[in-house]
Enzyme design. Structure first.
Site, PDB file in Angstrom:
ATOM      1  N   LYS A 111       0.824  -1.205   0.000  1.00 44.73           N
ATOM      2  CA  LYS A 111       0.000   0.000   0.000  1.00 44.73           C
ATOM      3  C   LYS A 111       0.863   1.262   0.000  1.00 44.73           C
ATOM      4  CE  LYS A 111      -3.489   2.328   2.901  1.00 44.73           C
ATOM      5  NZ  LYS A 111      -4.182   2.273   4.210  1.00 44.73           N
ATOM      6  N   SER A 170      -8.825   2.533   4.253  1.00 42.03           N
ATOM      7  CA  SER A 170      -8.111   3.188   3.180  1.00 42.03           C
ATOM      8  C   SER A 170      -7.247   2.251   2.345  1.00 42.03           C
ATOM      9  CB  SER A 170      -7.225   4.302   3.763  1.00 42.03           C
ATOM     10  OG  SER A 170      -6.269   3.766   4.672  1.00 42.03           O
ATOM     11  N   SER A 216      -8.557   0.428   8.539  1.00 50.75           N
ATOM     12  CA  SER A 216      -8.184   0.517   7.130  1.00 50.75           C
ATOM     13  C   SER A 216      -7.626  -0.765   6.525  1.00 50.75           C
ATOM     14  CB  SER A 216      -7.176   1.652   6.919  1.00 50.75           C
ATOM     15  OG  SER A 216      -7.829   2.902   7.012  1.00 50.75           O
TER      16      SER A 216
END
Length: 472
Positions: free
Chosen positions: A79, A155, A179
C-alpha cells in the site's frame, strides 16, 4: 481451471519446490491479471513490470540452486502508505506525486524481500489514509472486485480490490481506523491488524502515531501467517517495536473451538447494524456454538466515536501541517477540512480524549480477561457506492459507519476480519476477531479454525473477475 495468479502462497511454494511451477510464470500471470483489471478497478499506483520479472527470475534461480527462502518468488503488493525503494511514496497525495522515488524500503518491506517475496506494485489509498473508502485526487476512484459500482472500502482499498481479483496472493495494508479490516470485509478477503509494535513500520511523523498498524491482506489465513512470520519483531528503526513472547511460525495449528470462551457483541451497545450484516453474524455465531465454543454476551461500551474523532482530527491537523501551503489546493479538500478543524481543537479536549483512550484500554483488558476472544461484525453496514465517503444522508461522515474498528486502534490489540457471508445482492460481509493484547498468534489460530468452518464455498476468484470485466 484456476489461473496461477489466483493460487495461495502455500500452493505456489509447494509447486515451486516440486519444480512444477516457476516464479517467472506466476509473475507473468499476475502482471497480466493486473493489466486486465487495472482499468476497471483502479487498485494500483505503480506497477514495475521489469523489476518484478527480474526478481522472479532471481527467485527461479534460487529454487534451482536449493537456496530458496520462505517466501521465495511469491508476489506481494504494498500500500502507498509504506515506503518501497524505487516507488514514489506519496501516501495517496496528488501534491506529492512528483516526489522522487523512495531511496530505501521501510522495515517491513525489507523483511518481506529478505524472505524472498517479489515486490511488484504499490496499491491505492485515499490521501493520507484518512478515511475508510479509497479515492483520491492522485489516483481517482478504486472499485470493488465483486461489483465495480461499489467501493472496496479503505483506506487499503487498492490492496483489497487487487487481492480479491487474484492479482497475486499477498498484500500489505495499513490500519489507523479499520483501514485493513474494513476493505477486507468489503472485498471478501482476510486481513489482520497486528498488535501495535509487532510489525516495524519506519517513519511515523506524517501518519497517525500509534493508531497506525501495518499488516497482511490475503485470501487465505495461512498466507497471513507466512507474512507475519517474515515481518514481525524488533527493529531499531521503529522505537515502538518489540520481540513477541510468542512468535508466529511459518505454519501454525488451528485453535480447537470446544471449551473456548468467546465474547459476542453485535453492536457494542451503541451502534446501528444493517439487518443483513446482523443476520450473517448471527448465523456465523450459531455455527461456532454448534462446534462446542462457549458463547458469552459482552456488556456494552459507551460510544467511543467522540474520543476517536478528536484524536483523528488532531492527526489530520498534523498531516496538514506537513503539506506546503502552496500545494494545499491539490489536496482532497474534505481531508483538508478535517485537518483545519483539528488544528483548532482545544488542548483540553485533546487531553480528555487521550485519557479516554487509556480508559478504553483498561476496559478492554478487563473484558478480555473474562473471555478468550471477542467476535463482532467488522463493519456496521454493507458496501456502498464507489467514490462516496458515506452511503447516504443518514451518515454525516465515515466515522458514523466505520466505528466498530476504531476501538482496537485505540487499544493496540490484534484484530482481524474474516469473510463469513454475502448480502442478498452478493456483497461480502466480514466478522471481526479481536484478541487480548499481544495475542496475534491466538487470533490467527482462531481465524484458521473459523475459516475452515465458515468459508466453505468461498467465491470463485475467476468468476468474480469475469463479472467485473464484463461490467466495464
Amino acid at each position: 481451471m484456476t489461473s496461477v495468479c489466483e493460487l495461495d502462497a502455500g500452493r505456489m511454494l509447494d509447486l515451486y519446490a516440486k519444480g512444477e511451477l516457476s516464479p517467472v510464470e506466476v509473475m507473468h500471470d499476475v502482471l497480466a491479471r493486473a493489466d486486465a483489471v487495472g482499468p476497471v478497478l483502479n487498485p494500483f499506483c505503480e506497477i514495475h513490470h521489469d523489476d518484478a520479472l527480474a526478481a522472479a527470475r532471481a527467485a527461479e534461480a534460487a529454487w534451482k540452486a536449493g537456496t530458496a527462502r520462505p517466501l521465495e518468488g511469491v508476489p506481494v503488493s504494498i500500500k502507498d502508505t509504506t515506503a518501497v525503494k524505487g516507488f514514489v511514496f506519496a501516501r495517496g497525495a496528488k501534491w506529492a506525486a512528483d516526489a522522487p522515488p523512495a531511496d530505501a524500503d521501510s522495515p517491513l518491506v525489507e523483511r518481506l524481500r529478505d524472505a524472498g517475496a517479489v515486490v511488484w506494485a504499490n496499491t491505492t489509498t485515499c490521501e493520507g489514509g484518512w478515511k475508510a473508502t479509497t479515492d483520491s485526487p492522485r489516483t481517482g476512484i478504486t472499485r470493488n472486485a465483486h461489483d465495480p459500482a461499489i467501493t472496496p472500502g479503505g483506506s487499503s482499498g487498492g490492496a483489497g480490490a487487487s487481492i480479491a481479483a487474484g492479482c497475486g496472493p499477498l498484500g500489505i495494508g495499513s490500519d489507523g481506523g479499520g483501514s485493513i479490516r474494513i476493505p477486507s470485509s468489503f472485498s471478501g478477503i482476510f486481513g489482520l491488524k497486528p498488535s501495535f509494535g509487532r510489525v516495524a513500520q519506519g517513519a511515523y511523523g506524517a501518519q497517525y502515531s500509534d493508531f497506525s498498524h501495518h499488516g497482511p491482506m490475503v485470501r487465505h489465513v495461512a498466507d497471513a501467517v507466512r507474512m507475519m512470520h517474515a515481518m514481525e519483531g524488533r527493529d531499531a528503526r521503529d522505537p515502538f517495536t518489540f520481540e513477541p513472547a510468542h512468535p508466529i511460525a511459518a505454519t501454525i495449528d488451528p485453535l480447537p473451538l470446544k471449551g473456548l470462551k468467546l465474547g459476542i457483541t453485535e453492536d457494542f451497545g451503541f451502534l446501528e447494524i444493517d439487518p443483513e450484516v446482523r443476520a450473517a453474524f448471527k448465523a456465523a455465531v450459531a455455527a461456532i456454538a454448534a462446534e462446542g465454543a462457549e458463547i458469552v454476551d459482552m456488556p456494552g461500551y459507551e460510544d467511543w466515536r467522540p474520543t476517536y474523532r478528536a484524536m483523528w482530527q488532531a492527526g489530520a491537523a498534523n498531516q496538514l501541517a506537513n503539506v506546503p501551503v502552496g500545494k494545499r489546493d491539490l489536496m482532497d479538500q474534505e481531508f483538508r477540512g478535517w485537518g483545519e478543524v483539528g488544528s483548532k481543537l482545544p488542548l483540553a479536549e485533546y487531553l480528555k480524549a487521550r485519557d479516554k483512550r487509556i480508559a478504553y484500554r483498561q476496559i478492554a483488558a478487563r473484558q478480555h480477561a473474562t473471555v478468550d476472544f471477542v467476535l463482532s461484525p467488522t463493519v456496521a453496514i454493507l458496501p456502498f457506492g464507489a467514490g462516496l465517503t458515506v452511503p447516504d444522508a443518514r451518515y454525516p461522515d465515515w466515522l458514523t459507519w466505520g466505528a466498530i474498528a476504531f476501538l482496537h486502534n485505540m487499544t493496540g490489540q490484534p484484530a482481524a476480519s474474516l469473510p463469513v457471508g454475502f448480502s442478498a445482492g452478493g456483497l461480502p460481509i466480514g466478522m471481526q476477531i479481536a484478541g487480548r493484547a499481544y495475542d496475534d498468534l491466538g487470533v490467527l489460530r482462531l481465524s484458521l479454525t473459523l475459516e475452515s468452518l465458515l468459508t466453505a464455498g468461498r467465491y470463485d476468484v475467476g468468476a468474480v473477475v469475469r463479472r467485473a470485466l464484463g461490467s466495464a
